[in-house]
Design a protein around this motif. Sequence first.
Motif, short mmCIF file in Angstrom:
data_model
loop_
_atom_site.label_atom_id
_atom_site.label_comp_id
_atom_site.label_asym_id
_atom_site.label_seq_id
_atom_site.Cartn_x
_atom_site.Cartn_y
_atom_site.Cartn_z
N THR A 236 2.57 -41.22 -30.81
CA THR A 236 1.85 -42.17 -31.64
C THR A 236 2.78 -42.61 -32.76
O THR A 236 3.81 -41.96 -33.02
CB THR A 236 0.58 -41.53 -32.23
N PRO A 237 2.46 -43.70 -33.47
CA PRO A 237 3.36 -44.16 -34.54
C PRO A 237 3.57 -43.10 -35.62
O PRO A 237 2.68 -42.32 -35.93
CB PRO A 237 2.61 -45.38 -35.11
N LYS A 238 4.78 -43.06 -36.19
CA LYS A 238 5.07 -42.09 -37.24
C LYS A 238 4.37 -42.50 -38.53
O LYS A 238 4.12 -43.67 -38.79
CB LYS A 238 6.59 -42.01 -37.47
N PRO A 239 4.04 -41.47 -39.36
CA PRO A 239 3.30 -41.76 -40.59
C PRO A 239 4.07 -42.66 -41.55
O PRO A 239 5.27 -42.52 -41.73
CB PRO A 239 3.06 -40.37 -41.21
N GLY A 240 3.35 -43.60 -42.16
CA GLY A 240 3.89 -44.40 -43.25
C GLY A 240 4.90 -45.46 -42.87
O GLY A 240 5.46 -46.10 -43.75
N PHE A 313 7.84 -47.31 -21.91
CA PHE A 313 6.59 -46.84 -22.50
C PHE A 313 6.15 -47.78 -23.61
O PHE A 313 6.97 -48.28 -24.39
CB PHE A 313 6.80 -45.43 -23.07
N ALA A 314 4.84 -48.00 -23.69
CA ALA A 314 4.26 -48.78 -24.79
C ALA A 314 2.86 -48.27 -25.07
O ALA A 314 2.09 -47.98 -24.15
CB ALA A 314 4.22 -50.27 -24.44
N LYS A 315 2.56 -48.14 -26.35
CA LYS A 315 1.20 -47.77 -26.77
C LYS A 315 0.83 -48.66 -27.95
O LYS A 315 1.52 -48.69 -28.97
CB LYS A 315 1.12 -46.30 -27.17
N GLU A 327 -7.28 -48.64 -27.83
CA GLU A 327 -5.90 -48.22 -27.58
C GLU A 327 -5.52 -48.54 -26.14
O GLU A 327 -6.28 -48.27 -25.21
CB GLU A 327 -5.75 -46.73 -27.86
N LEU A 328 -4.31 -49.07 -25.97
CA LEU A 328 -3.77 -49.40 -24.65
C LEU A 328 -2.44 -48.69 -24.49
O LEU A 328 -1.57 -48.76 -25.36
CB LEU A 328 -3.57 -50.92 -24.53
N MET A 329 -2.28 -47.98 -23.36
CA MET A 329 -1.02 -47.27 -23.08
C MET A 329 -0.53 -47.62 -21.70
O MET A 329 -1.32 -47.77 -20.76
CB MET A 329 -1.24 -45.75 -23.17
N TYR A 330 0.80 -47.74 -21.58
CA TYR A 330 1.43 -47.94 -20.27
C TYR A 330 2.73 -47.16 -20.24
O TYR A 330 3.51 -47.19 -21.19
CB TYR A 330 1.72 -49.41 -20.00
N ASN A 331 2.98 -46.45 -19.14
CA ASN A 331 4.24 -45.73 -18.95
C ASN A 331 4.73 -45.94 -17.52
O ASN A 331 3.97 -45.82 -16.56
CB ASN A 331 4.09 -44.24 -19.22
#
Length: 783
Positions: A236-240, A313-315, A327-331
Amino acid sequence: MNFKLLRSLMMSLGILLAGQLNAQTNKGSIKGIVKDANNQTVPYAVVQLKGRSIGTTADGNGSFKFTGIPAGEQIVKASFVGYSFQEKTVIVRANETVTVDFILEESNSQLNEVIVSASRRTESLAETPSSVTVIGSKEIEAQSAISPNIANIIAYAVPGLGASTNQTGNFGQTLRGRNVLVLIDGIPQSTPLRAGSRDIRTIDPTVIERVEVIKGATAIYGNGADGGLINYITKTPKPGATFGGYTQAGLTGNFKGDSTIGYRFSQQVFGRSGKLDYVVSGMYEKTGVYRDSEGQVISPDYGLGETKTYNGFAKLGYNLSEKQRLELMYNYFSSNQHSAFVLKNGIWGKQAAIGILGERKGVDEGNRYNHNAYLQYSNKGIIGNTSLTASVYLQDFWTTYSNSLSFYESGQSEIVSTKKGLRANLNSPFVVNNNFTGDVTYGFDLLNDVTAQNLVDGRVWVPKIDMRNLAPYFQLSTNLYKHLTVKAGMRLENININIKDYNTLATGPNNAGSIAVKGGDLNYNALVFNAGVRYSKHRFFNPFISYSQSFSVFDLGRVLRAAKENTISKLETEPIIVNNYEGGFSSELGKFTLSAAYYLSTSKLGSNLLEVNGTYVPQRLPERVWGYEIQLDYQPIKHLIIGGNYAFVEGKGDADNDGNFDGSADVYLNSTRITPPKATAYLRYFGIKNLSVDLNWMYVGDRDRFKPRANGTYAIGEAPIRSYNLWNLAAGYKINSQLKLNLGIENLLNTEYYPTIAQFYGTNENYTRGNGRRFNLTLGYAF
């Protein structure tokens, strides 16, 4: 389908929800934000009301809010993977909102971890009545510096999981002596209808946030989890970070021999903009020739040398509101080998099989592609405090095997599997009184799994197996006197499998040996249960006991392709129901953390692999598998951590079906299922500025339970396994705040060894050494 049971279950849930709606008056709210020691927000941290089974997940900015909380004193707990949990006491007043913020410190304790895989809800590991291993991002990064093969990483970290095969597949790498179900964000990767053993290495570690391993039979995700499950949780995206990224480039190769140099490149970007957050990653790797400790080319059959691997990969996440998220995820993962070498047989027990220059027959082998995608909607308060997570998902998988002379006129087989699924998962907390709280997790899984195995030239080996499964489930979790967690649940499997008419493969010219088999439908209905208790008041002794079942229609394809009858109704297609009994504890004593578990799993029918007249068929016997696991970690000083684990497993089949497993006719399960004892140890030092060092050791023990056949050879899985030791080293140096150099050395002492799969097969063509000393040098840049 058992509609009466399902109707009663839905009515009970309706009453529960109605009770919630009538209990929302004279309540207050709690809100806050979760940060780390660097004052950065911690997105998706887990926040709970202790002793009330009311929990939520912070949003992408680390913020959280509870509504409808009873007035009075409440204990709020915040936790996240890799951090120590923190608790704060607040006073809630009717119709008011109280604010409480958290600052979490980093930690190495497993008891501080939070997981989602054990019961499909976020929960603390210290309150989970089952045996779990969590591999966090730091450990994944450290092990990836040695080898980016995810099968190697989890083999070192997970007690009870067999050692890595050093091959494309994971045949024989079982969990607690039984088959494991592999998932990516809950999406099944395994192909249990025709078990191809290529499910562990189906994603690159650069996109994995953590790995959750639930050990012991479980039905929570459906077909195939007889020994447990491995769930890869993606990043998931890193904080901040409004916008950030990480670039890494590296070289790999052996210290001995030519043509071994390979290279690897990965790029990742992530960020947040308003309500939108994202992670996008790409990786490409090309390996050189893999060589053993003597500098000989390792057999290319099922090998990892001369392989091109891709991972995309994309989320994307979008917060529709404070409580709702989309939320959409593809790998995408692909790994294909194009080798300039062919196999030269060895002599089992005496001389290694190697690769020599030559022209390989057939097409490139490996995982042609593995597509995974999901679209997920979550709502933290659809009715009162009831939360909903609903998702649709797709997995499309295609893998190709080496050319084999076992087919008439030789050939290569391929497994193609497509899964489409729909999941709805709800969680409703409830409060009876201050000493009795809990929550109910319930929903259903709808899965369509279509799997087939054909030869590259079009010949059908395993006909298309079309499985549809609708499985409602119900899980009750209660907290008694704030420290005693009691869980119980059930899952109702309703499986229909359709198989068209087909012909088995010919064994000679003019279709000789082929049998025409009439297809049809197979229907399975089963209700499986689980129950467990954990007492978590004292961190120095945190015990649990549990009982769990799994249901699987395992490797039906192997039965179909070896059919000797002319209709599937006459074949042995009964499912496997495993009963797992387990007791264990976790403990923190100052700088020591210790966990241990003993388990026993039984099944009226198993699937032990046998070789009969050159054909592999499942042996259907009552089975008993037992074993134990121990994990110990110690931090003597601030910058030094040492630890390790040991696991033992054994299994037997009741060949005379008398209910006793110690009779003269009873048999040990072979080593395609039962792995030898395994011990690992590590030392991690980070006391020198900008430098970290990881030293790892693995010991794989002996297993010698079988006698050779009359001709002096061994049946598959019955050849003796001799022990071996391996040492690995990883060092990382932070050049500045953005630039980091890593050096990993696999098989540091250049030990000559044969992986367990090379030994237990007992054949000349499979007697292949493992890797000699290899290096992995990478340079990473963060922005």
